[in-house]
Structure formats: C-alpha cells, structure tokens
Design an enzyme around this catalytic site. Structure first.
Site, mmCIF file in Angstrom:
data_model
loop_
_atom_site.group_PDB
_atom_site.id
_atom_site.type_symbol
_atom_site.label_atom_id
_atom_site.label_comp_id
_atom_site.label_asym_id
_atom_site.label_seq_id
_atom_site.Cartn_x
_atom_site.Cartn_y
_atom_site.Cartn_z
ATOM 1 N N SER A 19 134.816 -11.567 62.553
ATOM 2 C CA SER A 19 135.235 -12.366 63.551
ATOM 3 C C SER A 19 135.944 -12.029 64.756
ATOM 4 O O SER A 19 135.249 -11.720 64.844
ATOM 5 C CB SER A 19 135.430 -13.679 62.910
ATOM 6 N N HIS A 46 130.989 -12.989 65.300
ATOM 7 C CA HIS A 46 130.872 -14.703 65.247
ATOM 8 C C HIS A 46 130.956 -14.302 67.239
ATOM 9 O O HIS A 46 131.648 -13.995 67.433
ATOM 10 C CB HIS A 46 131.724 -15.249 65.063
ATOM 11 N N ASP A 138 135.405 -18.166 56.977
ATOM 12 C CA ASP A 138 133.512 -17.888 56.860
ATOM 13 C C ASP A 138 133.493 -16.234 55.836
ATOM 14 O O ASP A 138 133.676 -15.849 56.474
ATOM 15 C CB ASP A 138 132.993 -17.734 58.095
#
Length: 332
Positions: A19, A46, A138
C-alpha cells in the site's frame, strides 16, 4: 501453470501486496528478480480507481521479468509479473486470472486479501504470499488463508518498511510467519522458494476448519455473528468474524474490513459528520441574523433579540466543533 495442482512440486505462485510506499518497495524488489524465475508473480498495490495504470510501466522498466496489467481470463505463465489494474480485484483461478468489480475490501479495489485468499484456494502449498509496506491491515486475513492452506508467508520487517502498519498487523495476527525480512533480502528468498519442493505435511483439523471459514469470504457467504456496527461503505449491518487472532467485519453486500480499517473509516465518517454539523450551525447563524435584521426593520425588537441569541449560540457551537476538528481525529 495450467497443469494439475498435484503435479507441481515447487512454490511457483508468488502473490505480493503493498500500500503506502508500495510502488518504491516493489520497484526495488523487482530489480533483483532473475529473468528465469521459476514462478508467476501477481501484484496488488492500493491505487485510486481514477488513477492511471502506470505501475506496469514502472516495473517493466525496473527489472528483467516481463510485466503486464492483468487481463480477465488470462492464462498464468511462469516468469511473468501480473499487476492488478485500478478499480478491479485480481483473483487467481486454477490456471488463469480473474478480474472482478466485486465489493471493496478494506475500502480498496483492488485489495490484497482477495488476491491472497483466491491464490490459497486455487494453489494451496504452492503459494508464497508477501506483505510489504502499507497502512492499516489489508493483507492480514489473506496471509492467514495462505498459511492455513500450507503456503509460505513472507513479511517485510516493519523496521525496514516505509509504513509499518500492514507488516505489524500481519505479525500480530498470523501465526508462524515463515520469513520476516528487510526488503533487500526478499528477492533472494523468493528465488529459493521457487526452486524448493513444497512440503506435504497435513493440516490440523483446527487449521482446516479455520481455512474453510476464511475461504467463505471468497465465496461471498457470511460467517460469524451479527454486530452492532454498520458498514461505512453502504450502511448495511456488519457481521463480526473471528479468524484466529484477527477480528474482521463483513456486510451482506460483501464489503469487508479488518478492525483497524473499520476504526479508521469510522473516524472518517465522524469527521464528515462534524463538518456537516458545523456547516448546518453556520447556516443557522446566518439565517437567524438575516431574520433578526428583517424583524428590526419591522420594529419587532424582542423577536429580533431572540433571533440574535439563536445566531450567537449557533456560532459558539460551530466554533466548538471547529476546535475539535482542528485538533484532529487520529487512528494509530
């Protein structure tokens, strides 16, 4: 990769998630992978749904392996890197890739958990999953699924990561992480694993049960128990799911959240509500002042004074909310 799963003997499917700071980390990682890597690599970072898909170009320029944006139904080939496009979940099926616009997970699409879970479901012990730098949680639930299906878990050392939250979450919630490494050492272990026979040890009954529960999230079924919380994406009721040490939440539509992500999103919702409340109070103050002015023009002094008091009260409440907002609402 299309051959039957039981015929494979090495870890030939590598899934990587990152991310914040992930593009830089992936670029450094890809630079060190050999052209003859004995595995296929799938990548999720992401990105905003409206962002241009430039990660493929960046990684193509960085290393020796060919890199392409994943296509729906594309056959999986060793020695290639496949990148999830913006606004699509990338999932692994036996022998091919699948792109979907399914519900966001952890407020992201693409999200890391769907890639990891689907890889674990399709390839079991052949999977190596890597969690890199990033915020919140995540990748943790997906990494748990990989471990429960006998795959290998690699986590970037939080002290080495640009953003340590995702690696920390993985280490806190997933048992028996196989490798905790600085970024510079991850490529060499991936090469080693791609040439290392998989272990055929049997899962415990508990692991099998937990793995099956984790896979229910991939099928869209609801597990767990109803919670008192609502989905910040759609407003539906959330179900509470305990997966090992991790607490997750999922709504009937399919939006799913780790506890840290849900807390962060609740803070965002709270901030939006406070800004809305401040705006409403400011508008009330302006309207009250306007009404007071009209009343004075008509020589209605008592009514004008009442409107002025209401305007002042609204201004004071608005100022209190502004002070709260300016101090910030933090989730760590």
């Amino acid at each position: 990769m299309a051959q039957k799963q039981q015929q494979a003997s090495v870890h030939d499917l590598i899934v990587i998630g990152g991310s914040a700071g992930g593009v830089t980390a992936l670029t450094d990682l890809v630079k060190q992978l050999p052209a003859a890597l004995n595995a296929a690599v799938m990548v999720v970072v992401h990105v905003h749904s409206e962002s241009p898909s430039i990660l493929t170009e960046i990684l193509n320029s960085a290393g020796k392996l060919p890199v392409s944006t994943a296509q729906d139904g594309e056959a999986i080939e060793k020695g290639r890197i496949y990148v999830a496009p913006p606004d699509y979940h990338l999932r692994v099926k036996p022998g091919y890739l699948q792109l979907t616009k399914g519900p966001r997970e952890n407020h992201h699409r693409p999200a890391i958990d769907p890639l990891f879970r689907s890889a674990a479901q399709a390839y079991g012990r052949r999977v190596v999953a890597v969690v890199l730098t990033g915020m919140l949680d995540d990748g943790t639930a997906g990494l748990m699924a990989v471990k429960m299906r006998g795959g290998v878990a690699v986590v970037q050392d939080p002290d080495d990561a640009m953003y340590s939250s995702m690696p920390h979450s993985a280490l806190e919630n997933v048992d028996n992480i196989d490798y905790i490494l600085p970024l510079s050492e991850i490529p060499s272990i991936l090469v080693t694993l791609a040439n290392t026979p998989t272990e055929n040890s049997q899962q415990s009954n508990l692991e099998s049960d937990l793995a099956q529960s984790n896979m229910e999230a991939e099928s869209g079924d609801l597990a767990g128990k109803p919670s008192t919380f609502t989905c910040p994406d759609c407003g539906g009721s959330l179900w509470e799911i305990e997966e090992g040490k991790m607490l997750r939440f999922k709504c009937h539509v399919g939006h799913a959240f780790g506890a840290k992500t849900l807390l962060a999103m609740q803070s965002e919702v709270l901030e939006e509500a406070l800004w809305s409340a401040m705006r409403a109070l400011q508008e009330k103050a302006m309207l009250s002042e306007r009404m007071a002015s009209k009343m004075r023009d008509r020589n209605l002094k008592l009514a004008a004074q009442q409107m002025e008091r209401e305007a002042e009260a609204a201004k004071q409440r608005s100022q209190l909310i502004r002070e709260v907002l300016e101090k910030g609402i933090e989730v760590k």
